[in-house]
Enzyme design. Structure first.
Site, PDB file in Angstrom:
ATOM      1  N   ARG B  50       0.862  -1.182   0.000  1.00  0.00           N
ATOM      2  CA  ARG B  50       0.000   0.000   0.000  1.00  0.00           C
ATOM      3  C   ARG B  50       0.892   1.225   0.000  1.00  0.00           C
ATOM      4  O   ARG B  50       1.337   1.685   1.053  1.00  0.00           O
ATOM      5  CB  ARG B  50      -0.910  -0.042   1.228  1.00  0.00           C
ATOM      6  CG  ARG B  50      -2.014  -1.105   1.066  1.00  0.00           C
ATOM      7  CD  ARG B  50      -2.668  -1.415   2.387  1.00  0.00           C
ATOM      8  NE  ARG B  50      -1.695  -1.983   3.312  1.00  0.00           N
ATOM      9  CZ  ARG B  50      -1.962  -2.323   4.582  1.00  0.00           C
ATOM     10  NH1 ARG B  50      -3.151  -2.118   5.070  1.00  0.00           N
ATOM     11  NH2 ARG B  50      -1.031  -2.847   5.339  1.00  0.00           N
ATOM     12  N   ASP B  52       2.284   5.025  -0.240  1.00  0.00           N
ATOM     13  CA  ASP B  52       1.826   6.300   0.319  1.00  0.00           C
ATOM     14  C   ASP B  52       1.513   7.323  -0.770  1.00  0.00           C
ATOM     15  O   ASP B  52       1.836   7.130  -1.940  1.00  0.00           O
ATOM     16  CB  ASP B  52       2.935   6.899   1.206  1.00  0.00           C
ATOM     17  CG  ASP B  52       2.976   6.251   2.576  1.00  0.00           C
ATOM     18  OD1 ASP B  52       1.923   5.811   3.068  1.00  0.00           O
ATOM     19  OD2 ASP B  52       4.078   6.181   3.143  1.00  0.00           O
ATOM     20  N   ARG B 198      12.055   5.116   2.638  1.00  0.00           N
ATOM     21  CA  ARG B 198      12.304   6.553   2.665  1.00  0.00           C
ATOM     22  C   ARG B 198      13.200   6.944   3.838  1.00  0.00           C
ATOM     23  O   ARG B 198      14.048   7.846   3.714  1.00  0.00           O
ATOM     24  CB  ARG B 198      10.985   7.318   2.720  1.00  0.00           C
ATOM     25  CG  ARG B 198      10.202   7.250   1.402  1.00  0.00           C
ATOM     26  CD  ARG B 198       8.769   7.727   1.550  1.00  0.00           C
ATOM     27  NE  ARG B 198       8.711   9.053   2.142  1.00  0.00           N
ATOM     28  CZ  ARG B 198       7.585   9.627   2.569  1.00  0.00           C
ATOM     29  NH1 ARG B 198       6.442   8.971   2.476  1.00  0.00           N
ATOM     30  NH2 ARG B 198       7.621  10.826   3.081  1.00  0.00           N
TER      31      ARG B 198
END
Lengths: 246, 246
Positions: B50, B52, B198
């Site tokens: 999923r 972002d 990230r």
């Protein structure tokens, strides 16, 4: 006056092309307005090639003359700040001799043309490539491309609006390179006729689809007749990739 | 009911992420609405990961169940037609067993993170890469990355919103590859924590800038403390690149 040479990247999607137009935004206008905002001077920016509407550049070469004393790095940074949010970026800037001319001093120009060969619609590359859904035979395209390399009368591959004195050009390189579903056609010459790369790519695509044999590219060239052009590729996939100087 | 596995490419810029949200468009919603328009059925589409808001996918894997008889190729073509103009494309579609699950059957996931390391603003890659103007030392970044590979408690590199039961993950690969001004960080694992890629890339960028030594990445990992995170990289540069199944 100091003459600056610029290397410029631009996404051609929102522009009517390089050259200033009365009816819409151009890359030249964006750069000239940024230079004017910085210096207060009326600055003319000249490019190695005048790309059409929707055509892109990874490394267009250009020059301009500026009276205000400024270091090349500062000029680059200031132009980039003033160009926002237009998708135009000055990648490099240097001082050159007063007789250096981005267009007239240029000894060679290169382009690449990007084809995405798949059925699915484009996402990231929308407006940045030509989507061809039929399977393309890149080896056949390369065989057709080989027939165009060299010094020829390219009348068949020249737009009706071409302003060049002669239709004769020397094509130094026309390579067809496949990487998965991306096919890139790389072209290099001292100079090109108007629409020459797109016209050559259009005919090579017909070869890739099997609608033309590679030899039909040679026959179309030999005919020296615009009516023999099979297909003009859309501007989306065309990128100016570089210019060489003495 | 027939279960179809989909391979989906999407440009995350206009989306609030993969998952349906009340407050904005999502990739899941775009696919589910296309499937509903085609079949008249309420179709749920499940993904391997999923992503972002603002994160992209080159090859997200997903599945859905459809009662209406339809061949996989027709389903792919119809979904692509109905998805326009959203930048979402179904690249492949096949029938799979009823117990095949895009998320729970997945044995490995891979991402890449794109950094453009230059001073000039982005044009083509705006929203598709992280622009870092300071020169980055990719070799130092690779040395820092090597300290993260393996089975570790990744609490430092985990979002406060992460819903995973355990902060322990096995990172199979974290490679830093430079090509001119593009630096790509490739990551592979069975699964990742929320914001893990990230967060790792943010700290590697600090190493590249010289603000952290490579060893400080290892120290941040060992601290198992989110407060030790140096920097979380923006979503722009993150691409889901693939998932593997038995």
């Amino acid at each position: 006056m100091t003459r600056f040479a610029l290397t410029v990247e631009y996404d051609g999607r929102p522009f009517m092309g390089w050259q200033r137009q009365a009816h819409g935004p151009s890359v030249q206008q964006a750069l000239e307005e940024a230079a004017r905002a910085l210096t207060g001077e009326t600055v003319a920016v000249h490019a190695a090639g005048r790309t059409d509407a929707g055509v892109h550049a990874l490394a267009m070469r250009a020059h301009c003359d500026i009276a205000k004393p400024i270091a090349p790095f500062r000029l680059m940074e200031a132009l980039n700040a003033l160009l926002r949010p237009a998708p135009v970026a000055v990648l490099a800037c240097q001082v050159v001799a007063d007789d250096w001319h981005a267009r007239f001093s240029c000894l060679g120009r290169s382009y690449e043309y990007r084809i995405v060969n798949r059925r699915a619609p484009l996402t990231f590359e929308r407006g940045l490539a030509w989507q061809v859904p039929q399977p393309l035979d890149a080896e056949a395209m390369a065989a057709g491309a080989a027939l165009l390399v060299g010094r020829h009368d390219f009348t068949t591959f020249r737009s009706a609006h071409c302003q060049a004195d002669s239709p004769v050009r020397t094509l130094d390189r026309l390579a067809v390179i496949r990487d998965a579903d991306m096919i890139v056609v790389e072209a290099a010459a001292r100079s090109f006729l108007h629409h020459q790369v797109r016209s050559m790519v259009g005919c090579l695509a017909l070869v890739g689809m099997g609608r033309w044999s590679p030899d039909e590219v040679g026959a179309a060239l030999a005919a020296r007749d615009r009516a023999r052009l099979g297909l003009n590729a859309p501007p989306d996939g065309l990128f100016f990739t570089g210019a060489t100087y003495p």
